[in-house]
Enzyme design. Structure first.
Site, mmCIF file in Angstrom:
data_model
loop_
_atom_site.group_PDB
_atom_site.id
_atom_site.type_symbol
_atom_site.label_atom_id
_atom_site.label_comp_id
_atom_site.label_asym_id
_atom_site.label_seq_id
_atom_site.Cartn_x
_atom_site.Cartn_y
_atom_site.Cartn_z
ATOM 1 N N ASP A 1 0.857 -1.180 0.000
ATOM 2 C CA ASP A 1 0.000 0.000 0.000
ATOM 3 C C ASP A 1 0.903 1.243 0.000
ATOM 4 O O ASP A 1 2.125 1.152 0.141
ATOM 5 C CB ASP A 1 -0.972 -0.008 1.182
HETATM 6 C C1 BGC Z 1 -5.044 3.264 0.222
HETATM 7 C C2 BGC Z 1 -5.277 2.222 -0.840
HETATM 8 C C3 BGC Z 1 -5.151 2.829 -2.214
HETATM 9 C C4 BGC Z 1 -3.802 3.491 -2.330
HETATM 10 C C5 BGC Z 1 -3.535 4.101 -3.687
HETATM 11 C C6 BGC Z 1 -3.796 4.066 -0.027
HETATM 12 O O1 BGC Z 1 -3.714 5.159 0.827
HETATM 13 O O2 BGC Z 1 -4.974 2.627 1.480
HETATM 14 O O3 BGC Z 1 -6.537 1.629 -0.667
HETATM 15 O O4 BGC Z 1 -5.346 1.860 -3.192
HETATM 16 O O5 BGC Z 1 -3.701 4.511 -1.347
HETATM 17 O O6 BGC Z 1 -4.252 5.255 -3.895
#
Ligand code: BGC
Ligand code: BGC
Length: 721
Positions: free
Chosen positions: A267
């Site tokens: 993530d």
């Molecule tokens: C979130 C994810 C997301 C990623 C990309 C993160 O902060 O937890 O769910 O896919 O950002 O935007």
């Protein structure tokens, strides 16, 4: 391209080129971007060179055919071996045509429409140049304080698994290689991100492996079984080790036991976050731990590109570990056809034709109407079109109804509640006033609303949380509506007029101060682009409400976590011989949630006949069938969601009081009856034992069929072996 071709490509790559494939950067890093994506995490000073950008493997958040084509074109000019970029983005509940938030979609219990919504999102995203979506999010949730419950389909492992499969099918279709209208899906957040302590985002997750396997893992596994191409790690710890460095989770379980050989992405920033978590002393150790645990792509931090080289040169990690990660990424590029068609489906003219088409908006409207849940109705709904209606509240004329994770959705193009109602009833009978803001208000606003409402026959209160109050980093400790809105409800109650509350929000709320002061409550969640139109369909009875909750509404926050599939305890409050005091209870509030899992009302009524089991025992070969007749006893056609639950009375480990095992959604005309048959098999009775074996054991069970998780007569049967 086949693996042998990809492997020979890898042989031509320098170590730097290989490592750069493993970083994912957001759009602003690329030449040719006209950045408009959402920054979801802290953009830290990455300190990377232009060369790394030229060799990088994937981009986050770019979209729009023009932008994607321009970035890809420039990239291919600068990349020595001509390796195309993968474009990934968060297409969560719609691309530009926004569908209801996933928690709302869950409440539709409509797997077909859920799949359709993902198919439409994929189609719009694909022509706009996106290759991979960071969805579905399938984290099981039990704590409405956590803002991201709106991204989940709820508290049940079986239902979440069904939705996980439906979303993956919708995004990916049956053949991603040939079907350019689809995108690869990435299931997230592996694992158990939905169980942060205290409901505070990014917080510690702590549970036994048995519980992890029983409740939290099934939906991720279901997505893998449906062929999901990618997995994203979670921010949280799992048994003391952050998911993004958790070797057991990702090597032993995901790769070895579950045989996942697709791309695993961290993530946003999660690799570097191993440092503040306290399991890595510096970026080098963070890179070491994440790559060893099996993370292929590092999103938005630069530990890999800055330190993997020295780790290989020191002999701390084998270059083959890096080659494997690169191969998985190149395989996905090959599968999507990017080596031959680097722009894939990106097409500016098709984009104009397809995105936000009438057909897509209609699908969103249909799903929105099925996602709303009627929580209370003392006979005021449906509304008559010839009465004077005052639409009051901060959501009466608000486009903030798309919900979090709709970064490309246009609030301006969303159908507001007032407009949806006007469309049906005409503006001459509709009055409106704001009454207050989301969490601030003035005496004048309140008085104006009071005056306007006093001129109407019926009051429709449009209340809720703004979209910043849930979603990522949107945890709240007090889950009532803001005080000013409760004041508005109180004030208008003095008029003694029939009042309906329509709620726009991303989480189950504590509804005290609202539900007890109005005659009807419709939970509309964040209904998406066609929200106002779909709600008008329901309020005027052109569509009969059919949604049912997939996450319990707590009586108050003090009960949280409160969920239907809990244990009985040794001193259940409702046992026939229960004492008054020495039982498991609160002294000040009930044990039961205000509204349970599976609950939702309709404008018609249904009666359930006595259910019948085809026998009193089952064994490994012989299943049982359970039949029940459901009749529409009211005056309006409607859809009823018939639910089957099972309870194992004595297990080797304690079993939940009830577990959803199947459901059926049936359409019934007034007066019509339908027979619903469920098959009960030994397989449905299996669970994880203390030694983590997944099996059933002989003994007594109860089956329950009913309209929600609290109602339904018990039908006893035995499993014999
Ligand atoms: C979130 C994810 C997301 C990623 C990309 C993160 O902060 O937890 O769910 O896919 O950002 O935007
Ligand atoms: C309590 C114990 C106590 C026992 C005997 C139980 O109800 O939980 O702490 O020692 O009674 O009085």
């Amino acid at each position: 391209m086949r693996d042998n071709q990809l492997n020979s490509l890898i042989q031509q790559m320098t170590l730097e080129e290989k490592i750069a494939q493993l970083i994912q950067l957001a759009t602003p890093f690329y030449q040719g971007s006209n950045y408009n994506g959402q920054i979801t995490g802290p953009i830290v000073e990455l300190g990377i060179t232009e060369e790394i950008v030229h060799n990088s493997g994937s981009v986050l958040g770019a979209s729009g055919a023009e932008e994607v084509i321009s970035i890809q074109k420039t990239h291919l000019e600068n990349n020595r071996l001509g390796i195309p970029l993968l474009f990934m983005a968060d297409v969560v509940h719609g691309f530009k045509t926004i569908f209801p938030v996933p928690l709302a979609i869950g409440c539709s219990w409509d797997l077909g429409l859920a799949e359709k919504s993902a198919e439409i999102a994929a189609r719009e995203a694909a022509v706009s140049g996106v290759h991979v979506t960071f969805a579905p999010m399938v984290d099981l949730v039990r704590d409405p304080r956590w803002g991201r419950v709106m991204e989940s389909t709820g508290e049940d492992p079986y239902l979440n698994s069904q939705f996980a499969k439906a979303f993956v099918r919708g995004f990916q279709g049956s053949d991603l290689e040939t079907d350019k209208n689809r995108v690869a899906a990435c299931v997230k957040h592996f694992a158990a991100y939905g169980a942060p302590e205290g409901g505070r985002d990014y917080n510690t997750v702590n549970m036994s492996e048995r519980q992890l396997r029983e409740s939290y893992l099934p939906a991720y596994k279901a997505a893998l079984d449906a062929g999901v191409e990618m997995v994203m790690t979670a921010f949280n710890t799992v048994d003391g080790i952050p998911a993004s460095a958790n070797k057991w989770l990702m090597r032993d379980l995901l790769r070895d036991e579950w045989k996942f050989d697709g791309v695993l992405i961290s993530d946003w920033g999660a690799v570097k976050e191993l440092i503040p978590h306290g399991v890595a002393a510096d970026e080098t150790e963070a890179a070491y731990k994440a790559i060893q645990a099996g993370v292929d792509i590092e999103m938005m931090t630069a530990c890999y590109v800055k330190h993997l080289r020295e780790l290989v040169e020191n002999g701390d990690i084998h270059e083959t570990t890096i080659d494997e990660a690169v191969l998985r990424i190149l395989r996905l590029k090959a599968k999507l056809g990017l080596f031959e068609h680097p722009y894939r489906a990106a097409d500016e003219s098709l984009e104009k034709e397809i995105v936000m088409s009438h057909q897509h908006r209609q699908a969103s409207r249909e799903l929105a109407a099925k996602s709303c849940v009627l929580l209370k109705n003392d006979g005021v709904l449906p509304l008559q079109k010839d009465r004077k209606i005052a639409v009051i509240g901060p959501f009466a004329q608000s486009g903030d109804i798309l919900g979090p994770w709709s970064w490309l959705g246009s609030k301006e193009q969303a159908v507001q509640l007032y407009d949806g109602l006007t469309e049906k009833a005409g503006s001459s009978l509709l009055l409106t006033a704001k009454g207050c803001g989301i969490d601030t208000g003035t005496e004048e606003q309140l008085n104006e609303a009071f005056d306007i409402a006093s001129q109407a026959d019926i009051i429709v209160l449009a209340l809720g949380e703004d979209s910043e109050m849930s979603g990522e980093a949107g945890s709240r400790a007090d889950i009532r509506l803001p005080e000013v809105q409760i004041e508005l409800v109180k004030k208008l109650k003095q008029l003694h007029k029939p009042t309906v509350a329509v709620l726009f929000n991303g989480r189950p709320l504590d509804l005290h101060g609202v539900i007890d002061h109005v005659d009807a409550v419709l939970e509309a969640w964040y209904p998406g682009t066609e929200g106002g139109a779909a709600i008008a369909d329901l309020l005027f009875g052109d569509v009969n409400p059919s949604g049912k909750l997939t996450m319990s509404f707590p009586f108050s926050v003090g009960q949280v976590p409160v969920y239907y599939n809990h244990f009985n305890t040794g001193r259940p409050k409702d046992a026939p011989d229960a004492q008054e005091r020495y039982v498991s209870q609160y002294l000040d509030i009930p044990n039961q949630p205000l509204l349970p899992f599976g609950f939702g009302l309709s404008y018609t009524t249904y009666s359930y006949s006595e259910a019948k089991l085809s026998g009193d025992s089952i064994n490994l070969e012989q299943s049982l069938s359970l039949t029940i007749k459901v009749t529409n006893t009211g005056k309006m056609a409607g859809e009823e969601i018939v639910q089957l639950y099972i309870q194992d009375l004595a297990g080797e480990v304690v079993r939940p009081l009830k577990e959803l095992k199947a459901f059926e959604k049936i359409m019934l005309q007034p007066g019509e009856s339908k027979k619903v048959t469920f098959t009960i098999t030994e397989e449905q009775l299996r669970y994880y034992h203390s030694d983590l074996q997944f099996k059933s054991d002989p003994g007594a069970f109860n089956a329950y069929v009913g309209p929600n998780s609290q109602q339904g007569q018990a039908l006893p049967f035995q499993l014999v072996k």
